[in-house]
Structure formats: C-alpha cells, structure tokens
Design an enzyme around this catalytic site. Structure first.
Site, PDB file in Angstrom:
ATOM      1  N   TYR A  40      10.462  50.620  47.695  1.00  0.00           N
ATOM      2  CA  TYR A  40      10.464  49.428  48.562  1.00  0.00           C
ATOM      3  C   TYR A  40       9.023  49.080  48.893  1.00  0.00           C
ATOM      4  O   TYR A  40       8.170  49.097  48.018  1.00  0.00           O
ATOM      5  CB  TYR A  40      11.339  49.695  49.798  1.00  0.00           C
ATOM      6  CG  TYR A  40      11.742  48.430  50.505  1.00  0.00           C
ATOM      7  CD1 TYR A  40      12.380  47.399  49.808  1.00  0.00           C
ATOM      8  CD2 TYR A  40      11.492  48.250  51.853  1.00  0.00           C
ATOM      9  CE1 TYR A  40      12.750  46.226  50.442  1.00  0.00           C
ATOM     10  CE2 TYR A  40      11.860  47.088  52.507  1.00  0.00           C
ATOM     11  CZ  TYR A  40      12.483  46.067  51.795  1.00  0.00           C
ATOM     12  OH  TYR A  40      12.831  44.913  52.426  1.00  0.00           O
ATOM     13  N   LYS A  95      38.693  46.989  36.958  1.00  0.00           N
ATOM     14  CA  LYS A  95      38.023  46.467  35.757  1.00  0.00           C
ATOM     15  C   LYS A  95      36.594  47.011  35.688  1.00  0.00           C
ATOM     16  O   LYS A  95      36.101  47.358  34.605  1.00  0.00           O
ATOM     17  CB  LYS A  95      38.003  44.936  35.816  1.00  0.00           C
ATOM     18  CG  LYS A  95      37.637  44.259  34.502  1.00  0.00           C
ATOM     19  CD  LYS A  95      38.706  44.463  33.456  1.00  0.00           C
ATOM     20  CE  LYS A  95      38.432  43.721  32.173  1.00  0.00           C
ATOM     21  NZ  LYS A  95      38.902  42.340  32.176  1.00  0.00           N
ATOM     22  N   GLU A 137      37.939  36.742  35.546  1.00  0.00           N
ATOM     23  CA  GLU A 137      39.162  37.554  35.543  1.00  0.00           C
ATOM     24  C   GLU A 137      40.227  36.932  36.422  1.00  0.00           C
ATOM     25  O   GLU A 137      39.944  36.466  37.540  1.00  0.00           O
ATOM     26  CB  GLU A 137      38.842  38.959  36.053  1.00  0.00           C
ATOM     27  CG  GLU A 137      39.937  39.975  35.833  1.00  0.00           C
ATOM     28  CD  GLU A 137      39.969  40.509  34.415  1.00  0.00           C
ATOM     29  OE1 GLU A 137      40.966  41.148  34.050  1.00  0.00           O
ATOM     30  OE2 GLU A 137      39.009  40.292  33.670  1.00  0.00           O
ATOM     31  N   ASP A 138      41.456  36.914  35.930  1.00  0.00           N
ATOM     32  CA  ASP A 138      42.639  36.557  36.724  1.00  0.00           C
ATOM     33  C   ASP A 138      42.490  35.215  37.439  1.00  0.00           C
ATOM     34  O   ASP A 138      42.712  35.099  38.651  1.00  0.00           O
ATOM     35  CB  ASP A 138      42.945  37.680  37.731  1.00  0.00           C
ATOM     36  CG  ASP A 138      43.415  38.948  37.042  1.00  0.00           C
ATOM     37  OD1 ASP A 138      43.691  38.899  35.835  1.00  0.00           O
ATOM     38  OD2 ASP A 138      43.492  39.993  37.701  1.00  0.00           O
ATOM     39  N   ASP A 163      40.961  37.427  30.244  1.00  0.00           N
ATOM     40  CA  ASP A 163      42.395  37.146  30.116  1.00  0.00           C
ATOM     41  C   ASP A 163      42.666  36.259  28.910  1.00  0.00           C
ATOM     42  O   ASP A 163      43.704  36.380  28.263  1.00  0.00           O
ATOM     43  CB  ASP A 163      42.929  36.473  31.386  1.00  0.00           C
ATOM     44  CG  ASP A 163      42.729  37.333  32.613  1.00  0.00           C
ATOM     45  OD1 ASP A 163      43.019  38.527  32.536  1.00  0.00           O
ATOM     46  OD2 ASP A 163      42.248  36.815  33.631  1.00  0.00           O
ATOM     47  N   ALA A 196      52.337  29.873  26.880  1.00  0.00           N
ATOM     48  CA  ALA A 196      51.363  28.794  26.690  1.00  0.00           C
ATOM     49  C   ALA A 196      50.274  28.855  27.751  1.00  0.00           C
ATOM     50  O   ALA A 196      49.662  27.833  28.089  1.00  0.00           O
ATOM     51  CB  ALA A 196      52.069  27.436  26.729  1.00  0.00           C
ATOM     52  N   ALA A 198      46.654  30.903  29.376  1.00  0.00           N
ATOM     53  CA  ALA A 198      45.281  31.043  28.888  1.00  0.00           C
ATOM     54  C   ALA A 198      45.212  31.980  27.691  1.00  0.00           C
ATOM     55  O   ALA A 198      44.532  31.702  26.699  1.00  0.00           O
ATOM     56  CB  ALA A 198      44.381  31.547  30.012  1.00  0.00           C
ATOM     57  N   ALA A 199      45.918  33.109  27.752  1.00  0.00           N
ATOM     58  CA  ALA A 199      45.867  34.077  26.658  1.00  0.00           C
ATOM     59  C   ALA A 199      46.495  33.500  25.396  1.00  0.00           C
ATOM     60  O   ALA A 199      45.960  33.659  24.289  1.00  0.00           O
ATOM     61  CB  ALA A 199      46.569  35.367  27.059  1.00  0.00           C
ATOM     62  N   ASN A 287      53.798  42.643  29.566  1.00  0.00           N
ATOM     63  CA  ASN A 287      53.649  43.933  30.258  1.00  0.00           C
ATOM     64  C   ASN A 287      54.297  43.877  31.631  1.00  0.00           C
ATOM     65  O   ASN A 287      54.213  42.859  32.314  1.00  0.00           O
ATOM     66  CB  ASN A 287      52.160  44.286  30.406  1.00  0.00           C
ATOM     67  CG  ASN A 287      51.717  45.303  29.354  1.00  0.00           C
ATOM     68  OD1 ASN A 287      52.501  46.136  28.936  1.00  0.00           O
ATOM     69  ND2 ASN A 287      50.473  45.225  28.943  1.00  0.00           N
TER      70      ASN A 287
END
Length: 765
Positions: A40, A95, A137-138, A163, A196, A198-199, A287
């Site tokens: 520092y 994640k 994510e998500d 995703d 239908a 995003a994936a 899943n």
C-alpha cells in the site's frame, strides 16, 4: 435422505463454517512493515503511475489478467426462474468456484439489481476496468441477447453469456462426433430443437456454423412448432421459423435425424423415437430430468446415440467442459473478445479430444477398462486432465489468428506446461476417487458406528452411492443417533455383544479357533474375542459377509492393527505391511510413506514400502515418481540412517530399473526440479514431477504429514493400508467426517481391485 434433510444439508454447506463458497486471499508477502509499505502506501504509488502512463501495464501490476466477473441480475436462475439478484448469489459463487478449480481463474461475482437493459449494460461497462473478462449468467431471454451483443461491441475484454454459448459449444462438439458415428453428413441431417430460449438459439446458430442447414431445422417453443406464418415472433425465433406445415413435436420427429432437447422432462415418447430415422441422435439436455429417460431411450432404439445433461449416464453435456477453458485461453492472450473463431476452436478441440486415447486416470475414475470413441463416448469426461492442455491453447491460437489477441504466445510448449501446472491446486483426485467408488459400491463395515462422526460418514457414503454400510456398535445408540441426523434408511445394524448375534459369533469363533488353536487360542477365548468389534468386523470380511473394514476412529492405531493382522493377515509375498497418506497440495497429490506402521525400517523394508506405494499410485492412474528422502544427498553422509536409504535405492535400481525412483535426497531437492537439475543432473528424477516421498522412519513421515495437514490445511486421505490380504483401512484417531468418507472410498476401490485380481487369478487357473 428426506427432502427436508437434503434442504438442511445444502443450507448448512453454504452457511458453515464460513458463509459462502469463495474468498479473497493475498498473493504477496505481508508479514513485515516493509511488505505493507510496498503493498500500500507509499510503494503502491509506483505501479499506479506506470498504469497512468500506459493502461496496458495494469495487466503487469495487478490481478486483472486472471480475474473474471460472473454477473447476473437473477432473472433466469437454473430451474428457479426470476428470483432476483440476492437469491442468485449462491449460484454465481458456485460458478466462481468452478472457474477456480478447473482453470485456476479468480472470480468476483456481481449481482446487479435491475431488469432494465440499459441500466444493466451501463453497470457492467462502469465496472469493466476491474476485470480481464465478463461471464454473463442467468439473464432471461430475449434481454440476454441484446445485453451480450452490446457488451461485446462496447467493451475491449472477453464477454460471454455462458447460458447461451456453453451448452452450444459442448453439444456442437458432441454433434460433430455423433453425426460421424451415425455415418451421416451434418449438412443433410434433419434437426428438431425443443426449446427456443437463449441456449436453444445459440446452439442452433453454432450448429449452422458447423455445417447444418437452417432449412433442415425445426424449432419448438411452449406453443408448438415455430412456423414462419406465426404472429408476434421475436427476431430470434423468426430466424429459425420453418415453412413446413406442422404443429407438434410428434410431427416434427418423423424421419428426424437429430433431437436437441433444451426444454422440459418427459416430453419425448418411445413412439417418437421409433419414428426417427436410422441411427438417431438424441441430446436430451433438460436438467435434472431429460426429455426422455436414458434407460427408456436406449431400450427403445438399439441404434440410438444418446447424450444428456446428467453425470450418471454416458455423454454428459456439461458446461464445465467449456467456459473455464475458453476464458483461460482468452485471458492468456489478452483477447479483446470471445469471437466465433474462438468458440469454434473450442468445439473442434473437444471433438478431437474424444477421439484420442484416454488416460488411464480417466478410465479408472469411470470404472472402464478402456474408454474409446463410440456411441457411449462422443465427448470428453469432465474429469479428463487433458482438457486444460487442449482447449485453452486452441482458443488462444484462434484469438491470435483472428486478430483479437493483444499478447500473442511465442512458446506453445512452455504455455502448455504452465497450464498443466495449474491443475495441482485442486482436489481432482478426490473427485476421481469418489466417482470410481460409486461405479461398483461395496459392503463396508464401520466398526465404530455408534460414534456420531462415523455414523455421519456412513450416511454420506450410503446416500452418495459410494458404499453399502454395515453398522457395528450398540444398536440403541446407533438408532438414536440415526434418528437425530435423519438417517432413516434400512441399514444393517449389528451389535456383536447381543444374544441375537450368537450363531454368527459361534461360527466366526470356530473358524478363528481352527486357524489359531496351535498358537495358544482356545475355543472359549475365540468366542470371547468375537464380542470385540474389530475381531468381529475382520471375520465378516474373511467370511465374505462384508467387503471391507473401516475402524480406528476412537482407538489407538496399534490396538486396531493387531486383530486385523491376526485374522486377515498379509497378502501373498508381503512380509511387512505399511501405510501411505495422500496429501492434496498446491502442486498436486503427494503420497507420503510410511506414516503409521514401520518405526525404523531397514533398507529391504524401505524398498518394499516404495514398491507398495508405487502400486497404490498406479491405482489412481498416475505414474509414480518417487524420492527416497533423507537428511543426506547422494552419499554426503556415511551414517547408517542415510546409508540404508542409499541401499534401498540401489536395490530398486538393480531389480526395477524402469521405476522412477531415486535418492537419498533432501526433500527440497526432491520437490524443486531446478535445484535438482543444477546440483545433481545425473538423478533419475530430473525433469520429472515427484509425487511420492518415501521417508527413512516413522517419525519423519508422521510428523511431515501432520504438519502439512495442520499448517497448510492440506487435505489428507489416509493412512492407506498397504500389503493386507483383504481391504482393511484404519483411521487416525478422531478423523473428520470428510476423512472417513474418503477412506471409505479408498476401501471400496481397494475391494474392487482385489475382486478384479481374484477373478483374473481364477480364470488363469
């Protein structure tokens, strides 16, 4: 385990001993005032000024180059839906954990409290200078498409919405290989995509990049087939609308070559499968439950090539095969984006890896004689250690060739070596061990099941499918403890001291007396001994009523070893037993021998300990590289304690010239190849990574293993008994629940190996 028990276990896991799953740790020294003044004020000013002059030097002086943000607004979490930013945080931390253990990438998880696209984009842009990459994510569709598109355009660091692209990359690799195995051409196959979101959109686009034709695709959403005459389609759905006049999944599946499931459980019937073309390819990736159950699908069509998102069936489409390694490659060349070329490079690397010979370590983990490219192996396994050496270089090369890399790699061999070094910091060996045990669980006697921690471990191994526990101890105590921890299954409980067990005790006593009646054992004394748990447990294994024994939690080591040696004895050709401990260190697993049995072994015994340790290492699919350690280096001392090590090494070199073993060596030279190469270039260990230390006496081995465990928080598996006729494994006094679970997995694997060896011996006779 009841649903309530599972719920409570998950909550406790996240809450204790420290809330959450990730933490920040220093990477520099901080012990002295001088260290702190460099970390520092005033020393920190110097790198600040350098970065002010040239922003690119931020990668030189800070952690930015290995730091990824996992960012979500919690609008499409797992199967939970729109649960908000705070509720999404456990997922984002998880994640981050996967990034770290698979690719050694550090993560800050960022939860953003907005569903407004512009606000979200601006927030990410404002914090982007902190990070080397952004993992979205998500985030729900269709907002996810716009957010990713804008951030990729407006930021100069890699951005990927996992995703969308993770499943696409892994399944595209699997599809390439499946089409080849089905003897079809990707540009001709008829593909049905159920889902239908995003994936699904990302998968379809990537399949096109691999050669599939849009006119051969039929996509369905919750309303049925997406047709070009349907109203109010989003631009993404319109992109894949079909001109075919069909409405249902039944109609779409007729003569289809490929089914891609990214929707919901149990929507595909056997009749639909039977209507598909020859050699159908079915990726049922919903899943936790797929669009059609694996067992039902393979029973319906013998010619099917099947993949799911589950780990308990072949061909798991698991995003962890992709995102850690894609970001690793992108970060290492300082890529400004993750482009189509980089994603395609990952696809091809994964597809190619599935066709190459599989390391023995992976075969062992999955209980296979030899995994080979075929219907049940079209993509690599998540535990495959080659992933980090294959996918990141492919991604990095694509980044360089497509012009988005700011830091090209010059020495690819050195880069690959550095990637492999990153593997040393996690517990892959433990995961491999547990996975292997689950493939063929064995009956394990827990001789001290009325101890709470032992019972907890028995519950875990039962519920995880690692072993079939047999509980020894006071029945009323065990039942009360089982009720307390909600261990409610029908598990065998045996109390050797009860009258109920008299017939079995008499049987065991007679066998034991017959074996030892000429060694001072009377029938009466044999009957009395069978009331003792360790004697009773050993006889259960001897008589085939159990496959392995776990004991030693509440009794000192010699007390437990004695009955095991008396009743079970040593394997053929073994004159002395020994133990090894596996320490999970930052450089990878290291086997330490002998940690529990031989106090001051002579040269011949040391050589035998090395041989037995070598066999245990091979059990895990690893190549043994062993250092026989001492306070002396290659004859620098003539003391008996050093010369016995030298004699042991000489014996091994004469009789086992192919064995990677050398010494006598001081431990720092054994573990530091640079030092070894400089001072002792003649050593057989030069250029090799030592993964086993054979100590000259019990003091040195036991003290070292416990120091590593306590001071460096290194996880330990062991002591693993070596040289016994049957699977017997004795815990250290007061072992933790995790240690007992790991030792149980060792016992199961040991039993699997001994069973295999017995079958092979029987066949050869």
């Amino acid at each position: 385990m009841s649903e309530e028990s599972k719920r409570r276990e998950a909550l406790i896991y996240h809450a204790k001993p420290t809330p959450g799953k990730i933490k920040v740790v220093p990477t520099k020294k901080y012990a002295t005032q001088r260290d702190l003044s460099l970390a520092y004020s005033p020393g920190v000013a110097e790198p600040c000024l350098e970065i002010e002059k040239d922003k690119e030097t931020v990668y030189k002086y800070t952690a930015k180059g290995n730091l990824v943000a996992v960012i979500s607004n919690g609008t499409a979490v797992l199967g939970l839906g729109n649960i908000g930013p705070e509720a999404s945080k456990p997922v984002m931390e998880g994640k981050g954990l996967l990034f770290k253990i698979f690719a050694d990438i550090d993560v800050f998880d960022i939860e953003v409290d907005t569903e407004n696209i512009e606000e979200f984009i601006q927030t990410v842009k404002n914090i982007a200078p902190t990070f080397g990459g952004i993992n979205l994510e998500d985030i729900k569709a269709p907002e996810a498409f716009e957010i990713e598109r804008r951030l990729k355009e407006e930021l100069d660091i890699p951005v990927m919405h996992d995703d969308q692209h993770g499943t696409a990359i892994i399944s595209a690799a699997a599809l390439i290989n499946a089409v080849e195995l089905a003897d079809k051409k990707i540009e001709e196959v008829q593909i049905v995509i159920s889902g239908a979101g995003a994936a699904a959109i990302s998968c379809s686009r990537l399949y096109q990049a691999c050669g599939a034709k849009r006119e051969n695709m039929v996509m369905l959403d919750s309303k049925g087939v997406i047709r070009d005459d349907r109203d109010n389609l989003t631009s993404e759905k319109a992109e894949f609308a079909t001109h075919r006049k069909i409405d249902t999944l039944d109609e779409a599946m007729k003569d289809a070559d490929v089914f891609i499931g990214l929707s919901m459980a149990d929507i595909v019937s056997p009749e639909m499968l039977l209507a598909m073309a020859k050699n159908p390819i079915v990726f049922a990736m919903a899943n936790p439950n797929p669009e059609i159950k694996y067992d039902l699908a393979v029973a319906t069509r013998k010619d099917i090539i099947m993949a799911t998102g589950r780990s308990d069936h072949p061909n798991q489409v698991n995003n962890v095969l992709g995102f850690p390694f894609i970001f690793r490659g992108a970060l290492d060349v300082r890529a400004t984006k993750i482009n189509e070329a980089m994603k395609m490079a990952a696809v091809k690397a994964l597809a190619r890896l599935a066709k190459e010979p599989v390391p023995e370590q992976v075969n062992i983990a999955y209980g296979e004689t030899r995994l080979t490219f075929g219907k049940d192996y079209i993509i690599p396994k998540p535990f495959d250690p080659r992933l980090i050496a294959e996918v990141p270089p492919a991604v990095a090369k694509a980044a360089i060739e497509s012009g988005v890399a700011k830091k090209p790699i010059k020495d690819w061999g050195k880069y690959t070596d550095s990637l492999l070094e990153r593997l040393g910091s996690d517990n892959k060996l433990v995961r491999l061990l547990l996975n292997r045990a689950k493939i063929n669980p064995k009956r394990v006697v827990f001789a001290e099941a009325d101890q709470l921690d032992v019972l907890k471990a028995a519950q875990i191994v039962y519920e995880e499918g690692i072993a079939i526990p047999i509980l020894l101890g006071r029945k009323e105590t065990i039942e009360a403890l089982m009720k307390e921890i909600e261990f409610e299954d029908d598990i065998a409980i045996i109390d050797p001291k009860t009258e109920e067990e008299n017939p079995r005790k008499d049987k065991y006593a007679k066998v034991y007396w017959e074996q030892r009646k000429r060694r001072g054992v009377t029938y009466y004394s044999a009957q009395r001994l069978m009331r003792e748990r360790n004697y009773f447990a050993a006889m259960m294994v001897n008589e085939g009523d159990a496959d392995a024994v776990i004991s030693g939690y509440s009794r000192n080591y010699p007390t437990v070893v004695k009955p095991m040696l008396e009743l079970i004895g040593m394997a053929d050709g073994v004159s002395k037993i020994a133990t090894t401990n596996i320490m999970m260190t930052k450089r990878g697993p290291i086997f330490l021998s002998d940690t529990s049995i031989n106090i001051d072994p002579d040269a011949k015994t040391l050589a035998k300990i090395a041989q037995m340790t070598s066999s245990v290492i091979k059990l895990f699919g690893l190549n043994p590289v062993m250092a026989m350690v001492s306070y002396s280096n290659f004859g620098s001392s003539i003391n008996d304690r050093a010369t016995k090590v030298r004699e042991a090494v000489s014996y091994l070199h004469r009789h086992y010239p192919d064995m990677d073993v050398d010494g006598e060596l001081q431990t720092d030279f054994a573990l530091n190849d640079e030092m070894l190469r400089e001072r002792f270039p003649f050593s057989k260990l030069v250029g090799k990574k030592v993964n086993a230390l054979i100590f000259p006496n019990l003091d040195a081995a036991n003290i070292t293993y416990k120091l590593l465990k306590e001071l460096h928080e290194a996880d330990s598996i062991g002591p693993i008994m070596m040289g016994m006729k049957k699977p017997v494994h004795i815990l250290q006094l007061g072992a933790s629940v995790d240690e007992i679970v790991n030792m149980t997995a060792i016992a199961v694997v040991d039993a699997q190996q001994k069973e295999k060896r017995d079958l092979e011996n029987a066949k050869s006779k």
